[in-house]
Design an enzyme around this catalytic site. Sequence first.
Site, PDB file in Angstrom:
ATOM      1  N   GLN A  98       6.974   5.628   2.859  1.00 46.76           N
ATOM      2  CA  GLN A  98       6.014   6.717   2.680  1.00 46.76           C
ATOM      3  C   GLN A  98       6.336   7.858   3.638  1.00 46.76           C
ATOM      4  OE1 GLN A  98       1.866   6.791   4.150  1.00 46.76           O
ATOM      5  NE2 GLN A  98       1.260   6.776   1.994  1.00 46.76           N
ATOM      6  N   TYR A 179      -4.005  14.646   5.485  1.00 43.96           N
ATOM      7  CA  TYR A 179      -2.774  15.115   6.111  1.00 43.96           C
ATOM      8  C   TYR A 179      -2.268  16.389   5.423  1.00 43.96           C
ATOM      9  CZ  TYR A 179      -3.386  10.713   8.439  1.00 43.96           C
ATOM     10  OH  TYR A 179      -3.927   9.680   9.172  1.00 43.96           O
ATOM     11  N   ARG A 311      -5.298  -4.424   3.856  1.00 36.39           N
ATOM     12  CA  ARG A 311      -5.574  -5.375   4.945  1.00 36.39           C
ATOM     13  C   ARG A 311      -5.290  -6.816   4.572  1.00 36.39           C
ATOM     14  NH1 ARG A 311     -10.728  -3.506   8.620  1.00 36.39           N
ATOM     15  NH2 ARG A 311     -10.127  -1.323   8.880  1.00 36.39           N
TER      16      ARG A 311
END
Length: 358
Positions: A98, A179, A311
């Site tokens: 990424q 971002y 997670r």
Amino acid sequence: MTSIWDPIRIGNMTLKHRFAMAPMTRSRARPDGTPGDLAAEYYAQRAAFGLLIAEATQPSDDGQGYLTTPGIYTDAHVAGWRRVTEAVHAKGGHLFIQLMHTGRMSHPDNTPHHRQPVAPSAVASGQKMFTAAGMLDMPEPRALSTEEIAATVRDFAHAARQAIAAGADGVEIHGANGYLVQQFFAPNANVRTDHYGGGIENRARFAIEVARAVAEAIGPERTGIRLSPGSMFGGIDEGPDSAALYRYLVPALAELNLAYLHVAHSGDEDLLAEIRRLWPNPLLVTRDNRPLAKAADDVEAGRADVAAVARWALANPDFIERYRLGVPLNEPDPTTFYGGDARGYTDYPTLDKTAAAA
């Protein structure tokens, strides 16, 4: 009905099932941005996911926001990531790296050059950043010039080529979670008056230019992009025309024939259904806090082609086997999410180790 266990073709890859590992920042890179010593083991442990999307990785010095996150723009970065990709491939997995430029979500203390962060406009996030000196206010960024925007697009393309040189199967452009790419979308972060600001088409322009440049550099079949419609992370507010922006952006990206679109879903089910309709190629969806019993629901209901797992993957390197067998999962330890050593990184037990201990 599509099953989570049905195979799927994404770009050049044929995957055995419809789970993927979502990108998760772990902050264990070396000071120069080279992946840490345990990174190859960490990702190889999770190769059964088929498609692993590696942690957010900066495409330039300006792109770094957090401490000890990896880069993919120098020769040392390439060599470090090559150890990771070879380990993953040896276990039968595929790795997309990424690419994340944090924009204003940064602090000079965390970057190699210690310069002021850059962003669409000189508008501070109002957020704090963890640094070696503790939590500090993120400073007001410097607005990128049009020439610097073009250079940033080239930085993404260069990083993508470096990722392929390191043996990665592709890259995911991080256009989500507050971002740089999403900062261009948001009127409260982008107050430009040139052709990168104002209307929807202008605010979407940077994302499209980055996606086009990366696809041209390494091939659209090796290029994915992540979006998070409606996310307010990092002080972002996309405003009342947020849904309209994505109705414009998604078809524009679809014209590039990218390998996949990855949606970090924040709850607008109508918009997700519309994105599903507008996007012709594989759609990955990540949902926070979904119960394990619903892990496959989006795929089986046709809302997504792949369910990306975060997670659960962090704490369960053998998640695929555990899910298939219906056995309990390890609980993740939040105190070890960012930074540190093997604890909470490569030492989560697998079923065979658990049985041996018992």
